[in-house]
Design a protein around this motif. Structure first.
Motif, PDB file in Angstrom:
ATOM      1  N   ASN A 172      90.529 -53.107  -8.746  1.00  0.00           N
ATOM      2  CA  ASN A 172      91.973 -53.055  -8.999  1.00  0.00           C
ATOM      3  C   ASN A 172      92.765 -53.577  -7.803  1.00  0.00           C
ATOM      4  O   ASN A 172      93.760 -54.304  -7.958  1.00  0.00           O
ATOM      5  CB  ASN A 172      92.401 -51.631  -9.316  1.00  0.00           C
ATOM      6  N   ALA A 173      92.333 -53.218  -6.600  1.00  0.00           N
ATOM      7  CA  ALA A 173      93.020 -53.686  -5.395  1.00  0.00           C
ATOM      8  C   ALA A 173      92.893 -55.194  -5.253  1.00  0.00           C
ATOM      9  O   ALA A 173      93.871 -55.891  -4.943  1.00  0.00           O
ATOM     10  CB  ALA A 173      92.442 -52.985  -4.165  1.00  0.00           C
ATOM     11  N   TRP A 174      91.680 -55.702  -5.467  1.00  0.00           N
ATOM     12  CA  TRP A 174      91.469 -57.161  -5.401  1.00  0.00           C
ATOM     13  C   TRP A 174      92.342 -57.879  -6.412  1.00  0.00           C
ATOM     14  O   TRP A 174      93.025 -58.849  -6.063  1.00  0.00           O
ATOM     15  CB  TRP A 174      89.999 -57.483  -5.654  1.00  0.00           C
ATOM     16  N   TRP A 175      92.358 -57.425  -7.642  1.00  0.00           N
ATOM     17  CA  TRP A 175      93.088 -58.138  -8.685  1.00  0.00           C
ATOM     18  C   TRP A 175      94.599 -58.064  -8.458  1.00  0.00           C
ATOM     19  O   TRP A 175      95.313 -59.035  -8.709  1.00  0.00           O
ATOM     20  CB  TRP A 175      92.720 -57.591 -10.052  1.00  0.00           C
ATOM     21  N   THR A 176      95.096 -56.940  -7.975  1.00  0.00           N
ATOM     22  CA  THR A 176      96.520 -56.816  -7.687  1.00  0.00           C
ATOM     23  C   THR A 176      96.942 -57.816  -6.620  1.00  0.00           C
ATOM     24  O   THR A 176      97.957 -58.525  -6.773  1.00  0.00           O
ATOM     25  CB  THR A 176      96.857 -55.389  -7.226  1.00  0.00           C
ATOM     26  N   LEU A 177      96.179 -57.899  -5.539  1.00  0.00           N
ATOM     27  CA  LEU A 177      96.509 -58.851  -4.474  1.00  0.00           C
ATOM     28  C   LEU A 177      96.404 -60.284  -4.975  1.00  0.00           C
ATOM     29  O   LEU A 177      97.211 -61.149  -4.597  1.00  0.00           O
ATOM     30  CB  LEU A 177      95.585 -58.639  -3.274  1.00  0.00           C
ATOM     31  N   LEU A 203     102.549 -65.263   2.212  1.00  0.00           N
ATOM     32  CA  LEU A 203     101.471 -65.290   1.225  1.00  0.00           C
ATOM     33  C   LEU A 203     100.088 -65.376   1.863  1.00  0.00           C
ATOM     34  O   LEU A 203      99.106 -64.910   1.275  1.00  0.00           O
ATOM     35  CB  LEU A 203     101.659 -66.473   0.271  1.00  0.00           C
ATOM     36  N   ALA A 204     100.003 -65.982   3.032  1.00  0.00           N
ATOM     37  CA  ALA A 204      98.697 -66.171   3.666  1.00  0.00           C
ATOM     38  C   ALA A 204      97.934 -64.855   3.849  1.00  0.00           C
ATOM     39  O   ALA A 204      96.766 -64.758   3.457  1.00  0.00           O
ATOM     40  CB  ALA A 204      98.851 -66.893   5.001  1.00  0.00           C
ATOM     41  N   PRO A 205      98.549 -63.792   4.416  1.00  0.00           N
ATOM     42  CA  PRO A 205      97.811 -62.532   4.548  1.00  0.00           C
ATOM     43  C   PRO A 205      97.404 -61.929   3.205  1.00  0.00           C
ATOM     44  O   PRO A 205      96.324 -61.331   3.092  1.00  0.00           O
ATOM     45  CB  PRO A 205      98.806 -61.612   5.278  1.00  0.00           C
ATOM     46  N   VAL A 206      98.254 -62.105   2.194  1.00  0.00           N
ATOM     47  CA  VAL A 206      97.914 -61.587   0.869  1.00  0.00           C
ATOM     48  C   VAL A 206      96.697 -62.313   0.312  1.00  0.00           C
ATOM     49  O   VAL A 206      95.756 -61.698  -0.220  1.00  0.00           O
ATOM     50  CB  VAL A 206      99.110 -61.727  -0.094  1.00  0.00           C
ATOM     51  N   GLY A 207      96.697 -63.647   0.433  1.00  0.00           N
ATOM     52  CA  GLY A 207      95.560 -64.423  -0.050  1.00  0.00           C
ATOM     53  C   GLY A 207      94.282 -64.118   0.717  1.00  0.00           C
ATOM     54  O   GLY A 207      93.193 -64.046   0.132  1.00  0.00           O
ATOM     55  N   ILE A 208      94.418 -63.917   2.025  1.00  0.00           N
ATOM     56  CA  ILE A 208      93.244 -63.577   2.838  1.00  0.00           C
ATOM     57  C   ILE A 208      92.679 -62.231   2.412  1.00  0.00           C
ATOM     58  O   ILE A 208      91.464 -62.067   2.245  1.00  0.00           O
ATOM     59  CB  ILE A 208      93.619 -63.564   4.336  1.00  0.00           C
ATOM     60  N   ASN A 248      94.956 -65.457 -18.261  1.00  0.00           N
ATOM     61  CA  ASN A 248      94.393 -65.462 -16.904  1.00  0.00           C
ATOM     62  C   ASN A 248      94.959 -64.350 -16.034  1.00  0.00           C
ATOM     63  O   ASN A 248      94.517 -64.156 -14.902  1.00  0.00           O
ATOM     64  CB  ASN A 248      94.599 -66.816 -16.231  1.00  0.00           C
ATOM     65  N   LEU A 249      95.924 -63.609 -16.571  1.00  0.00           N
ATOM     66  CA  LEU A 249      96.476 -62.486 -15.821  1.00  0.00           C
ATOM     67  C   LEU A 249      95.655 -61.212 -15.980  1.00  0.00           C
ATOM     68  O   LEU A 249      95.835 -60.270 -15.211  1.00  0.00           O
ATOM     69  CB  LEU A 249      97.919 -62.211 -16.266  1.00  0.00           C
ATOM     70  N   PHE A 250      94.763 -61.175 -16.984  1.00  0.00           N
ATOM     71  CA  PHE A 250      94.001 -59.941 -17.179  1.00  0.00           C
ATOM     72  C   PHE A 250      92.550 -60.139 -17.636  1.00  0.00           C
ATOM     73  O   PHE A 250      91.710 -59.266 -17.413  1.00  0.00           O
ATOM     74  CB  PHE A 250      94.708 -59.027 -18.191  1.00  0.00           C
TER      75      PHE A 250
END
Length: 209
Positions: free
Chosen positions: A129-134, A167-172, A104-106
């Protein structure tokens, strides 16, 4: 296809809103812990906030996950038709790729990337890539914060609340980027569908004498 995309984007938006509200609640509780005398009421408040965060976060996550998987299933089907070539991962992994540990990591990133490249190969994958990294940062951070729940010390409570606030801003941000990914893939597939429909509807060329 667009209906599935709207459902996925709406669920992702609600999940982002939930993170915003309860990230703010965690910040407020953290403020109270730092300025008021610690009593049983504040400790109960901490427990209530963590419980609500867990329940609401889980519900929003499940809703977003189901709608995104439904959309991805349809998008993957369309991508196979458009590209005419098989994808790297079989169809069952559209579901199981999100839940099998390590994979599930990739795997989900690869499946979404394959769909993207089938319909927009010239656009690059920076957005994905940006979405998946966050998303990975949020996923790992949430697991770490969740393991703090068994600690009863005041320092542990503060650490857990601080983790939720961070974590909240990262998840958003991850949810917002996921919405963009869903929308752009959907639009690219619709453009391909329009071109195919126009080609089918066009009159055949006149035969050369």
């Amino acid at each position: 296809m667009r209906g599935a995309a709207y459902a996925a984007m709406t669920a992702l938006g609600l999940h982002a809103l939930t993170l915003l509200v309860f990230g703010g609640a965690a910040l407020w509780t953290l403020y109270l812990l730092g300025t008021a005398e610690i009593d049983e009421g504040l400790l109960d408040l901490h427990d209530a906030v963590i419980t609500v965060l867990a329940v609401q976060g889980s519900a929003g996550f499940v809703l977003a996950a189901v709608t995104v998987i439904v959309w991805l299933w349809r998008a993957r089907t369309n991508a196979e038709v458009i590209s005419g070539s098989p994808q790297h991962w079989g169809r069952p992994w559209i579901i199981f790729g999100w839940v099998v540990p390590i994979l599930n990591l990739f795997v989900p990133r690869r499946i979404v990337g394959d769909v993207w490249e089938a319909v927009a190969p010239s656009k690059g994958t920076a957005l994905i890539n940006a979405w998946w990294t966050l998303w990975l940062v949020y996923l790992v951070g949430d697991q770490v914060a969740g393991r703090m729940d068994g600690e009863s010390s005041l320092d542990a409570m503060r650490a857990q609340l601080q983790a939720f606030v961070l974590l909240a801003p990262v998840g958003i941000a991850a949810a917002v980027l996921a919405i963009l990914v869903v929308w752009r893939i959907t639009r690219h597939q619709e453009q391909h569908a329009d071109r195919i429909a126009q080609a089918i509807a066009a009159p055949p060329p006149n035969p050369q004498p």
